[in-house]
Design a protein around this motif. Structure first.
Motif, PDB file in Angstrom:
ATOM      1  N   VAL A   8      -7.702  -2.058  -6.538  1.00 12.12           N
ATOM      2  CA  VAL A   8      -6.694  -2.769  -7.321  1.00 12.12           C
ATOM      3  C   VAL A   8      -6.581  -4.191  -6.788  1.00 12.12           C
ATOM      4  CG1 VAL A   8      -4.813  -1.948  -5.843  1.00 12.12           C
ATOM      5  CG2 VAL A   8      -4.297  -2.786  -8.137  1.00 12.12           C
ATOM      6  N   LEU A   9      -6.460  -5.148  -7.698  1.00  8.71           N
ATOM      7  CA  LEU A   9      -6.288  -6.557  -7.348  1.00  8.71           C
ATOM      8  C   LEU A   9      -4.961  -7.035  -7.912  1.00  8.71           C
ATOM      9  CD1 LEU A   9      -7.298  -9.355  -6.339  1.00  8.71           C
ATOM     10  CD2 LEU A   9      -8.369  -9.650  -8.584  1.00  8.71           C
ATOM     11  N   GLY A  10      -4.100  -7.572  -7.060  1.00 11.95           N
ATOM     12  CA  GLY A  10      -2.798  -8.052  -7.488  1.00 11.95           C
ATOM     13  C   GLY A  10      -2.677  -9.557  -7.348  1.00 11.95           C
ATOM     14  N   ILE A  11      -2.106 -10.209  -8.363  1.00  7.62           N
ATOM     15  CA  ILE A  11      -1.849 -11.648  -8.360  1.00  7.62           C
ATOM     16  C   ILE A  11      -0.368 -11.858  -8.656  1.00  7.62           C
ATOM     17  CG2 ILE A  11      -2.415 -13.889  -9.352  1.00  7.62           C
ATOM     18  CD1 ILE A  11      -4.757 -12.711  -7.945  1.00  7.62           C
ATOM     19  N   SER A  12       0.276 -12.744  -7.910  1.00  7.28           N
ATOM     20  CA  SER A  12       1.696 -13.026  -8.123  1.00  7.28           C
ATOM     21  C   SER A  12       1.937 -14.519  -7.952  1.00  7.28           C
ATOM     22  CB  SER A  12       2.551 -12.231  -7.123  1.00  7.28           C
ATOM     23  OG  SER A  12       3.909 -12.581  -7.231  1.00  7.28           O
TER      24      SER A  12
ATOM     25  N   HIS B  43       0.722  -9.387 -11.679  1.00  7.89           N
ATOM     26  CA  HIS B  43      -0.151  -8.511 -12.466  1.00  7.89           C
ATOM     27  C   HIS B  43      -1.110  -7.795 -11.523  1.00  7.89           C
ATOM     28  CE1 HIS B  43      -1.647  -7.524 -16.592  1.00  7.89           C
ATOM     29  NE2 HIS B  43      -2.686  -7.099 -15.872  1.00  7.89           N
ATOM     30  N   ASN B  44      -1.256  -6.500 -11.737  1.00  7.48           N
ATOM     31  CA  ASN B  44      -2.223  -5.690 -10.993  1.00  7.48           C
ATOM     32  C   ASN B  44      -3.381  -5.320 -11.911  1.00  7.48           C
ATOM     33  OD1 ASN B  44      -0.736  -5.705  -8.647  1.00  7.48           O
ATOM     34  ND2 ASN B  44       0.202  -3.716  -8.987  1.00  7.48           N
ATOM     35  N   PHE B  45      -4.595  -5.633 -11.483  1.00  7.13           N
ATOM     36  CA  PHE B  45      -5.802  -5.276 -12.220  1.00  7.13           C
ATOM     37  C   PHE B  45      -6.452  -4.080 -11.515  1.00  7.13           C
ATOM     38  CE2 PHE B  45      -5.046  -9.786 -12.721  1.00  7.13           C
ATOM     39  CZ  PHE B  45      -5.202  -9.992 -14.077  1.00  7.13           C
ATOM     40  N   VAL B  46      -6.597  -2.984 -12.243  1.00  8.02           N
ATOM     41  CA  VAL B  46      -7.173  -1.770 -11.668  1.00  8.02           C
ATOM     42  C   VAL B  46      -8.653  -1.713 -12.005  1.00  8.02           C
ATOM     43  CG1 VAL B  46      -7.106   0.748 -11.675  1.00  8.02           C
ATOM     44  CG2 VAL B  46      -4.974  -0.560 -11.794  1.00  8.02           C
ATOM     45  N   PHE B  47      -9.479  -1.482 -10.982  1.00  9.93           N
ATOM     46  CA  PHE B  47     -10.928  -1.414 -11.135  1.00  9.93           C
ATOM     47  C   PHE B  47     -11.425  -0.019 -10.754  1.00  9.93           C
ATOM     48  CE2 PHE B  47      -9.909  -5.857 -10.281  1.00  9.93           C
ATOM     49  CZ  PHE B  47     -10.601  -6.506 -11.298  1.00  9.93           C
ATOM     50  N   PRO B  48     -12.653   0.315 -11.152  1.00  6.72           N
ATOM     51  CA  PRO B  48     -13.202   1.624 -10.769  1.00  6.72           C
ATOM     52  C   PRO B  48     -13.290   1.779  -9.248  1.00  6.72           C
ATOM     53  CG  PRO B  48     -14.503   0.621 -12.527  1.00  6.72           C
ATOM     54  CD  PRO B  48     -13.545  -0.433 -12.054  1.00  6.72           C
TER      55      PRO B  48
ATOM     56  N   TYR C 261       0.800  -1.232   0.000  1.00  3.80           N
ATOM     57  CA  TYR C 261       0.000   0.000   0.000  1.00  3.80           C
ATOM     58  C   TYR C 261       0.831   1.278   0.000  1.00  3.80           C
ATOM     59  CZ  TYR C 261      -2.454  -3.878   2.172  1.00  3.80           C
ATOM     60  OH  TYR C 261      -2.911  -5.128   2.474  1.00  3.80           O
ATOM     61  N   SER C 262       2.056   1.225  -0.505  1.00  2.26           N
ATOM     62  CA  SER C 262       2.893   2.415  -0.530  1.00  2.26           C
ATOM     63  C   SER C 262       2.888   3.112  -1.889  1.00  2.26           C
ATOM     64  CB  SER C 262       4.337   2.059  -0.142  1.00  2.26           C
ATOM     65  OG  SER C 262       4.881   1.095  -1.026  1.00  2.26           O
ATOM     66  N   LYS C 263       2.228   2.531  -2.895  1.00  4.46           N
ATOM     67  CA  LYS C 263       2.089   3.134  -4.206  1.00  4.46           C
ATOM     68  C   LYS C 263       0.642   3.004  -4.670  1.00  4.46           C
ATOM     69  CE  LYS C 263       6.444   4.184  -4.677  1.00  4.46           C
ATOM     70  NZ  LYS C 263       6.908   5.604  -4.714  1.00  4.46           N
ATOM     71  N   ILE C 264       0.314   3.776  -5.724  1.00  4.96           N
ATOM     72  CA  ILE C 264      -1.022   3.721  -6.307  1.00  4.96           C
ATOM     73  C   ILE C 264      -0.895   3.261  -7.753  1.00  4.96           C
ATOM     74  CG2 ILE C 264      -3.135   4.990  -6.828  1.00  4.96           C
ATOM     75  CD1 ILE C 264      -2.546   4.880  -3.867  1.00  4.96           C
ATOM     76  N   GLN C 265      -1.498   2.120  -8.085  1.00  5.09           N
ATOM     77  CA  GLN C 265      -1.525   1.633  -9.465  1.00  5.09           C
ATOM     78  C   GLN C 265      -2.711   2.275 -10.170  1.00  5.09           C
ATOM     79  OE1 GLN C 265       0.733  -1.216 -10.476  1.00  5.09           O
ATOM     80  NE2 GLN C 265       0.226  -0.541 -12.554  1.00  5.09           N
ATOM     81  N   LYS C 266      -2.441   3.048 -11.244  1.00  5.28           N
ATOM     82  CA  LYS C 266      -3.502   3.780 -11.929  1.00  5.28           C
ATOM     83  C   LYS C 266      -4.058   3.018 -13.129  1.00  5.28           C
ATOM     84  CE  LYS C 266      -3.113   8.172 -12.453  1.00  5.28           C
ATOM     85  NZ  LYS C 266      -2.606   9.490 -12.913  1.00  5.28           N
ATOM     86  N   ARG C 267      -3.209   2.221 -13.785  1.00  5.91           N
ATOM     87  CA  ARG C 267      -3.656   1.414 -14.920  1.00  5.91           C
ATOM     88  C   ARG C 267      -3.167  -0.011 -14.728  1.00  5.91           C
ATOM     89  NH1 ARG C 267      -2.920   4.712 -20.646  1.00  5.91           N
ATOM     90  NH2 ARG C 267      -4.340   6.443 -20.171  1.00  5.91           N
ATOM     91  N   SER C 268      -3.927  -0.968 -15.244  1.00  2.00           N
ATOM     92  CA  SER C 268      -3.555  -2.374 -15.114  1.00  2.00           C
ATOM     93  C   SER C 268      -2.239  -2.639 -15.832  1.00  2.00           C
ATOM     94  CB  SER C 268      -4.643  -3.271 -15.695  1.00  2.00           C
ATOM     95  OG  SER C 268      -5.869  -3.099 -15.006  1.00  2.00           O
TER      96      SER C 268
END
Length: 353
Positions: free
Chosen positions: A271-275, A262-267, A201-208
């Motif tokens: 954000v949902l991240g899978i690794s 991969h990070n999936f960005v939603f409205p 939670y230290s960054k903001i992913q704006k696009r997937s």
């Protein structure tokens, strides 16, 4: 009038002096750099390192805008050990869940907090199993360290073959297991993908976006299972190569870690991240006999999922799940060990300077 003018002049000078004094003790980088050559050189090195290790494409990833945060977190974890004996005989044991609650204060990459074991208040064994994790993530790379131990006990909940088995729910106290490891890995698409956005939670992913990553891993397992107090129908099926009712493993694993995140960005700021990251390498150690150390194949795997919600970049809520898997294969038996973790966090970001 002259007296009033003198008083106003004095107040003005005191205000300026007070302001300079506050600035002198400011933690702002420019104020530290203004203290002299050595502080200025240190700040220049810091700024260079920040640009080199922590630069993103702002179309995809941005900073939160805040240096501090406070966070409350609850975490639950559980471990599993599964033996395959004599071709198709299976023995499964699972520990009771262990739950902790903690509070953390973070400044940049430095975090200080305390976790309280609450499992003993929920009816579990008060001698809680031990677990420690430390992680560091920047745009270029990440590093993780972990330690897990269990000498409290588990429950045997499956024994036998698929055609003939029992579910005994038998308490097994003959366990003394510990493992630790360190991993470091590099993100190839580090300009557009941020692991920290979904997991710390230290960054903001704006696009997937996603990225392959690769690195190295070292881990060590020290396992001991004493089946002396188990029923005869279990002891009779133990492999003869064990030379008794005790199973000992000491394994040092040197592995290459290759994975994809991969990070999936939603409205609405979700954000949902899978690794997913398998680790393949060599194992050096022994099974049962310390005088017969040898080298064999090593395999483990780490699967992670994380969801984060950010409100005005200040308030954040996070959910994380992680599954760690290790595998030991021998001629007359195999051992699959797993540890899964679930955590929930809520926090608030802010600045003091």
């Amino acid at each position: 009038m002259k007296r009033l003018s003198g008083i106003l002049t004095l107040l003005f000078l005191l205000t300026v002096a007070g302001t300079q004094r506050v600035q002198a003790f400011s933690f702002a980088l420019d104020s530290i750099a203004a203290m002299g050559k050595v502080p200025r050189a240190a700040i220049n090195v810091y700024r260079w390192g920040d640009r080199f290790f922590n630069t993103y494409d702002s179309t995809y990833v941005v900073g939160t805008g805040y240096k501090f945060n406070v966070k409350a977190r609850t975490e639950t974890w559980q471990d599993y050990y599964g033996f395959i004996l004599n071709e198709d005989t299976r023995l499964d044991m699972v520990s009771d869940p262990c739950t902790s609650m903690g509070f953390y204060v973070t400044y940049l990459a430095l975090s200080l907090g305390y976790d309280l074991n609450i499992s003993k208040y929920l009816g579990a064994d008060p001698r809680a199993r031990k677990r420690f994790n430390f992680g560091f993530t920047c745009s270029l790379l990440a590093a993780d360290f972990y330690f897990i131990s269990n000498d409290v006990g588990t429950r045997i909940n499956y024994f036998g073959t698929p055609e003939d088995h029992v579910n005994p729910d038998l308490h097994f106290n003959g366990i003394n297991c510990s493992s630790w490891g360190v991993e470091t890995y590099y993100f190839f698409n580090h300009k557009k993908y941020s692991q920290a956005a979904a997991f710390s939670y230290s960054k903001i992913q704006k696009r997937s976006a996603g990225s392959f990553f690769a690195g190295i891993s070292y881990s060590e397992q020290n396992y001991k299972f004493d089946f002396s107090d188990t029923p005869d129908y279990i002891k009779d099926e133990l492999p003869e190569s064990w030379g008794g009712y005790t199973y000992r493993v000491l394994a040092r694993n040197y592995a290459l870690k290759i994975g994809y995140g991969h990070n999936f960005v939603f409205p609405h700021n979700w954000v949902l991240g899978i690794s997913e990251a398998p680790m393949v390498g060599i194992r050096h150690g022994y099974i049962n006999n310390p005088n017969e150390e040898r080298v064999s194949f090593a395999f483990s795997n780490r699967l992670r999922a994380g969801a984060a919600y950010n409100h005005n970049n200040r308030l954040f809520v996070g959910l994380n799940g992680e599954l760690n898997l290790g595998f030991i294969r021998e001629r007359d038996h195999s051992l699959l060990n797993m540890n899964w973790t679930f955590s929930a966090s809520v926090g608030y970001r802010f600045n003091i300077w």
